[in-house]
Design a protein around this motif. Structure first.
Motif, PDB file in Angstrom:
ATOM      1  N   GLY A   1       0.766  -1.295   0.031  1.00 24.06           N
ATOM      2  CA  GLY A   1       0.056  -0.112  -0.044  1.00 24.06           C
ATOM      3  C   GLY A   1       0.863   1.298   0.154  1.00 24.06           C
ATOM      4  N   THR A   2       2.053   1.286  -0.515  1.00 27.22           N
ATOM      5  CA  THR A   2       2.680   2.414  -0.598  1.00 27.22           C
ATOM      6  C   THR A   2       2.065   3.751  -1.406  1.00 27.22           C
ATOM      7  N   THR A   3       1.126   3.189  -2.246  1.00 27.26           N
ATOM      8  CA  THR A   3       0.529   4.336  -3.010  1.00 27.26           C
ATOM      9  C   THR A   3      -1.107   4.270  -2.766  1.00 27.26           C
TER      10      THR A   3
ATOM     11  N   LEU B   1       1.943  -9.846   5.018  1.00 29.17           N
ATOM     12  CA  LEU B   1       1.266  -9.635   3.872  1.00 29.17           C
ATOM     13  C   LEU B   1       2.034  -9.236   2.871  1.00 29.17           C
ATOM     14  N   PHE B   2       3.240  -8.763   3.441  1.00 30.84           N
ATOM     15  CA  PHE B   2       4.356  -8.262   2.154  1.00 30.84           C
ATOM     16  C   PHE B   2       4.938  -9.427   1.545  1.00 30.84           C
ATOM     17  N   THR B   3       4.850  -9.589   0.393  1.00 31.81           N
ATOM     18  CA  THR B   3       5.346 -10.799  -0.368  1.00 31.81           C
ATOM     19  C   THR B   3       6.857 -10.934  -0.126  1.00 31.81           C
TER      20      THR B   3
ATOM     21  N   ALA C   1      12.474  -4.566  -3.753  1.00 33.02           N
ATOM     22  CA  ALA C   1      11.501  -3.546  -3.320  1.00 33.02           C
ATOM     23  C   ALA C   1      11.423  -2.095  -3.601  1.00 33.02           C
ATOM     24  N   GLU C   2      12.474  -1.599  -4.064  1.00 32.77           N
ATOM     25  CA  GLU C   2      12.620  -0.135  -4.226  1.00 32.77           C
ATOM     26  C   GLU C   2      13.770   0.044  -5.376  1.00 32.77           C
ATOM     27  N   PRO C   3      13.296   1.296  -6.065  1.00 34.25           N
ATOM     28  CA  PRO C   3      14.304   1.439  -7.025  1.00 34.25           C
ATOM     29  C   PRO C   3      15.591   2.117  -6.698  1.00 34.25           C
TER      30      PRO C   3
ATOM     31  N   ASN D   1      19.901  -7.350  -8.636  1.00 35.94           N
ATOM     32  CA  ASN D   1      18.774  -6.821  -8.654  1.00 35.94           C
ATOM     33  C   ASN D   1      17.468  -8.023  -8.718  1.00 35.94           C
ATOM     34  N   SER D   2      16.380  -7.671  -7.615  1.00 34.82           N
ATOM     35  CA  SER D   2      15.369  -8.689  -7.746  1.00 34.82           C
ATOM     36  C   SER D   2      14.072  -7.897  -7.764  1.00 34.82           C
ATOM     37  N   TYR D   3      13.214  -8.071  -8.877  1.00 33.89           N
ATOM     38  CA  TYR D   3      12.189  -7.557  -8.955  1.00 33.89           C
ATOM     39  C   TYR D   3      10.792  -7.968  -8.905  1.00 33.89           C
ATOM     40  N   GLY D   4       9.979  -7.531  -8.483  1.00 33.84           N
ATOM     41  CA  GLY D   4       8.578  -8.111  -8.138  1.00 33.84           C
ATOM     42  C   GLY D   4       7.493  -7.437  -7.480  1.00 33.84           C
ATOM     43  N   LEU D   5       6.397  -7.830  -7.661  1.00 37.40           N
ATOM     44  CA  LEU D   5       5.181  -6.996  -7.173  1.00 37.40           C
ATOM     45  C   LEU D   5       4.189  -8.092  -6.830  1.00 37.40           C
ATOM     46  N   SER D   6       3.461  -7.600  -5.747  1.00 37.35           N
ATOM     47  CA  SER D   6       2.532  -8.640  -5.258  1.00 37.35           C
ATOM     48  C   SER D   6       1.648  -9.115  -6.222  1.00 37.35           C
TER      49      SER D   6
ATOM     50  N   ARG E   1      -1.096  -3.209 -15.394  1.00 34.53           N
ATOM     51  CA  ARG E   1      -0.405  -1.987 -15.505  1.00 34.53           C
ATOM     52  C   ARG E   1       0.543  -2.076 -14.022  1.00 34.53           C
ATOM     53  N   THR E   2       1.684  -2.205 -14.130  1.00 33.18           N
ATOM     54  CA  THR E   2       2.432  -2.256 -12.990  1.00 33.18           C
ATOM     55  C   THR E   2       2.816  -0.951 -12.410  1.00 33.18           C
ATOM     56  N   GLY E   3       2.838   0.066 -13.430  1.00 33.89           N
ATOM     57  CA  GLY E   3       3.411   1.434 -12.849  1.00 33.89           C
ATOM     58  C   GLY E   3       4.969   1.611 -12.822  1.00 33.89           C
TER      59      GLY E   3
ATOM     60  N   ARG F   1      17.139  -2.239 -15.087  1.00 32.89           N
ATOM     61  CA  ARG F   1      16.580  -1.742 -13.711  1.00 32.89           C
ATOM     62  C   ARG F   1      15.634  -0.752 -13.856  1.00 32.89           C
ATOM     63  N   ILE F   2      14.380  -1.052 -12.911  1.00 29.74           N
ATOM     64  CA  ILE F   2      13.385  -0.095 -12.848  1.00 29.74           C
ATOM     65  C   ILE F   2      13.924   1.331 -12.568  1.00 29.74           C
ATOM     66  N   GLN F   3      13.515   2.067 -13.654  1.00 35.65           N
ATOM     67  CA  GLN F   3      13.903   3.483 -13.871  1.00 35.65           C
ATOM     68  C   GLN F   3      13.091   4.553 -12.695  1.00 35.65           C
ATOM     69  N   GLY F   4      12.124   3.851 -12.304  1.00 36.52           N
ATOM     70  CA  GLY F   4      11.167   4.843 -11.490  1.00 36.52           C
ATOM     71  C   GLY F   4       9.675   4.248 -11.714  1.00 36.52           C
ATOM     72  N   ARG F   5       8.857   4.758 -11.063  1.00 33.85           N
ATOM     73  CA  ARG F   5       7.380   4.675 -11.333  1.00 33.85           C
ATOM     74  C   ARG F   5       6.653   5.554 -12.050  1.00 33.85           C
ATOM     75  N   THR F   6       5.580   5.311 -12.676  1.00 34.09           N
ATOM     76  CA  THR F   6       4.786   6.357 -13.478  1.00 34.09           C
ATOM     77  C   THR F   6       4.325   7.252 -12.152  1.00 34.09           C
TER      78      THR F   6
ATOM     79  N   GLY G   1      11.735   0.048   6.330  1.00 31.36           N
ATOM     80  CA  GLY G   1      11.119  -0.460   4.930  1.00 31.36           C
ATOM     81  C   GLY G   1      11.333   0.439   4.062  1.00 31.36           C
ATOM     82  N   LYS G   2      10.386   0.594   3.308  1.00 32.70           N
ATOM     83  CA  LYS G   2      10.727   1.485   1.776  1.00 32.70           C
ATOM     84  C   LYS G   2      10.983   3.020   2.475  1.00 32.70           C
ATOM     85  N   ILE G   3      11.720   3.644   1.609  1.00 31.02           N
ATOM     86  CA  ILE G   3      12.099   4.828   2.261  1.00 31.02           C
ATOM     87  C   ILE G   3      11.283   6.046   1.239  1.00 31.02           C
TER      88      ILE G   3
HETATM   89  P1  ADP Z   1       3.629  -1.544  -3.122  1.00 28.56           P
HETATM   90  O1  ADP Z   1       4.823  -1.059  -2.820  1.00 28.56           O
HETATM   91  O2  ADP Z   1       3.206  -0.910  -4.554  1.00 28.56           O
HETATM   92  O3  ADP Z   1       2.493  -1.436  -2.171  1.00 28.56           O
HETATM   93  P2  ADP Z   1       4.486  -4.218  -3.297  1.00 28.56           P
HETATM   94  O4  ADP Z   1       5.010  -4.264  -1.891  1.00 28.56           O
HETATM   95  O5  ADP Z   1       4.334  -5.338  -4.145  1.00 28.56           O
HETATM   96  O6  ADP Z   1       3.538  -3.130  -3.558  1.00 28.56           O
HETATM   97  O7  ADP Z   1       5.795  -3.466  -4.078  1.00 28.56           O
HETATM   98  C1  ADP Z   1       6.216  -3.631  -5.356  1.00 28.56           C
HETATM   99  C2  ADP Z   1       6.899  -2.600  -6.178  1.00 28.56           C
HETATM  100  O8  ADP Z   1       8.131  -2.162  -5.463  1.00 28.56           O
HETATM  101  C3  ADP Z   1       7.023  -2.765  -7.474  1.00 28.56           C
HETATM  102  O9  ADP Z   1       5.677  -2.308  -8.370  1.00 28.56           O
HETATM  103  C4  ADP Z   1       8.157  -1.642  -7.708  1.00 28.56           C
HETATM  104  O10 ADP Z   1       7.648  -0.240  -7.834  1.00 28.56           O
HETATM  105  C5  ADP Z   1       8.937  -1.887  -6.382  1.00 28.56           C
HETATM  106  N1  ADP Z   1      10.000  -2.792  -6.832  1.00 28.56           N
HETATM  107  C6  ADP Z   1      10.183  -3.983  -6.325  1.00 28.56           C
HETATM  108  N2  ADP Z   1      11.381  -4.233  -6.704  1.00 28.56           N
HETATM  109  C7  ADP Z   1      11.921  -3.613  -7.201  1.00 28.56           C
HETATM  110  C8  ADP Z   1      13.431  -3.400  -7.791  1.00 28.56           C
HETATM  111  N3  ADP Z   1      14.286  -4.261  -7.718  1.00 28.56           N
HETATM  112  N4  ADP Z   1      13.712  -2.213  -8.335  1.00 28.56           N
HETATM  113  C9  ADP Z   1      12.705  -1.127  -8.050  1.00 28.56           C
HETATM  114  N5  ADP Z   1      11.635  -1.178  -7.858  1.00 28.56           N
HETATM  115  C10 ADP Z   1      11.178  -2.337  -7.239  1.00 28.56           C
END
Ligand code: ADP
Ligand code: ZN
Length: 432
Positions: free
Chosen positions: A91-93, A136-138, A211-213, A232-237, A298-300, A321-326, A421-423
């Motif tokens: 729920g970051t957003t 709850l966080f994956t 988890a974060e860019p 670098n590990s990318y994923g979203l729930s 749409r992942t954003g 690598r993820i350049q940012g989120r929309t 956590g996420k900053i």
């Molecule tokens: P949210 O943060 O949107 O509530 P999640 O906890 O599932 O949901 O986090 C997924 C989001 O975290 C991705 O959509 C992405 O924006 C970001 N993220 C995950 N892994 C990475 C990564 N390796 N690099 C950049 N961003 C990432």
């Protein structure tokens, strides 16, 4: 070298066939959800005609807002008694979204993570300390089960409690850790504060950053501090969690597992495919899970495709690598800016410490940007001219990157709030 060679190195033509077959099953399955039944009806989509990835174009993308509105069951394609777990986005957003998993969904996801970990060289003799939040966080459970399947000794320590993290790292000689990049930098400072050296006094050889860019410069810095390889590990729930895309040992782009997803990179405004190599939004269709099928989600998240085949032999496409989120892009005096552009500049300066934040304000109808930057403690020893020169240099480097000149404020290490956590990097105080 591979966890499952056949699938990881599958020739592209065979992969297309596999995707088409799994897509057809997914479309049939999606009709069991009230969301996609409605969507297909409203848009006159004949599910029979969706046979291969190219046919997906006629289906409007699904958004996070759709998922939220569909709470709790509009996306569920199986009877609830088939579901054995749920996860929810952090729920970051905004308000959270819920994803359901059957036993076979979890089994496949676990395999996907194990495959990813194997690709960066993790093996059964590794000691894996998972510093992501469980629950709850994956990032917690998702990575946990993948590491167990690999046979690694898996420590479910969870996020935070740095003293305990350090103690476990030392006592169990953890060789692999899963950590948020901003926390990796913070933890290094705490390790040093205990009189220890993150490289010499520990056994970490593999770090999974997710988890974060974060920028390439941040990765290099983390690798140097810990004397380890950081992947670098990318994923979203919404589409499982960690393991969606992962770097291999070549550390150039992340393989997106295309037997699990159909990948599109679209222009976020026009929703048409971006030309190869250009940044666009990652849009994913899940083709290998049952409980919560998502079509063109749409992942954003913004990234671009890498063209060349990877020397590792895996045939699954690589994304940058993820350049940012929309939605973390901000507009400053008409210029679109991603925090990552600023981070790149800051982290390439050796004088710069491990934390920064961007503050946006409005004064007399004019937008102001302030970039607070922590710098190394030794620079505060008094040479004011040196500090002034450093500030000017960073300002001008930022100008070449983002075309506006923010006010750079150099601050002492530890003065910017940190987070386990996420900053939050951007504080936008401008009135709407
Ligand atoms: P949210 O943060 O949107 O509530 P999640 O906890 O599932 O949901 O986090 C997924 C989001 O975290 C991705 O959509 C992405 O924006 C970001 N993220 C995950 N892994 C990475 C990564 N390796 N690099 C950049 N961003 C990432
Ligand atoms: Zn590779």
């Amino acid at each position: 070298m591979y966890w499952e060679k056949q699938l990881e190195t599958i020739p592209r033509e065979e992969l297309s066939l596999l995707q088409a077959e799994r897509l057809q099953k997914t479309i049939i399955n999606a009709q069991k959800t009230s969301f996609y039944r409605r969507l297909f009806a409203r848009n006159n989509i004949d599910p029979e005609k969706i046979k291969s990835p190219e046919d997906l174009k006629v289906i409007p993308p699904t958004t996070k807002a759709d998922l939220r509105e569909g709470f709790p069951f509009d996306f569920l394609a199986v009877p609830l008694e088939e579901v054995i777990r749920l996860h929810s986005s952090s729920g970051t957003t905004g308000t959270p979204t819920v994803i359901y998993y059957t036993a076979s969904d979890l089994d496949r996801w676990t395999n996907q993570v194990a495959r990813s970990l194997y690709a960066v060289g993790m093996r059964k003799n590794d000691v894996f300390q998972n510093m992501m939040s469980y629950g709850l966080f994956t990032g917690g459970l998702g990575m946990h089960y993948g590491a167990e399947r690999l046979g690694a000794l898996t420590i479910p320590i969870g996020a935070g409690n740095s003293k305990r993290q350090i103690w476990f790292l030392k006592f169990f000689k953890s060789t692999a850790i899963h950590i948020i990049p901003s926390y990796a930098l913070l933890l290094a400072q705490l390790i040093k504060a205990e009189g220890l050296d993150p490289h010499q006094d520990f056994n970490i050889r593999i770090m999974l950053l997710g988890a974060e860019p974060h920028s390439e410069e941040t990765r290099l810095r983390i690798e140097e501090i810990y004397g380890a390889k950081a992947y670098n590990s990318y994923g979203l729930s919404e589409v499982n969690g960690p393991g969606v895309a992962f770097e291999c040992v070549f550390q150039e782009g992340m393989h997106l597992w295309e037997d699990y997803y159909i990948l599109e990179i679209l222009n976020p405004q026009t929703l048409s495919p971006t030309p190869l190599g250009e940044v666009g939004e990652i849009v994913l269709t899940t083709i290998y899970r049952d409980a919560t099928p998502l079509i063109r989600y749409r992942t954003g998240d913004l990234a671009f495709l890498l063209e060349e085949p990877c020397p590792c032999g895996r045939t699954h496409q690589r994304i940058s690598r993820i350049q940012g989120r929309t939605d973390d892009m901000f507009i400053f005096r008409g210029v679109n800016i991603f925090p990552m552009q600023i981070e790149k500049v800051l982290m390439s300066n050796p004088e710069v410490g491990n934390n920064y934040r961007i503050i946006l304000e409005r004064e007399d109808y004019r937008d102001k940007m302030m970039v607070e930057v922590e710098i190394k403690p030794e620079l505060f020893s008094g040479d004011l001219q040196k500090l002034a020169r450093l500030k000017e240099r960073i300002q001008s480097e930022l100008h070449s990157e983002i075309l506006v000149t923010p006010e750079v404020v150099l601050v002492e290490p530890g003065s910017i709030p940190t987070s386990e956590g996420k900053i939050q990097r951007v504080i936008d105080r401008r009135p709407l």
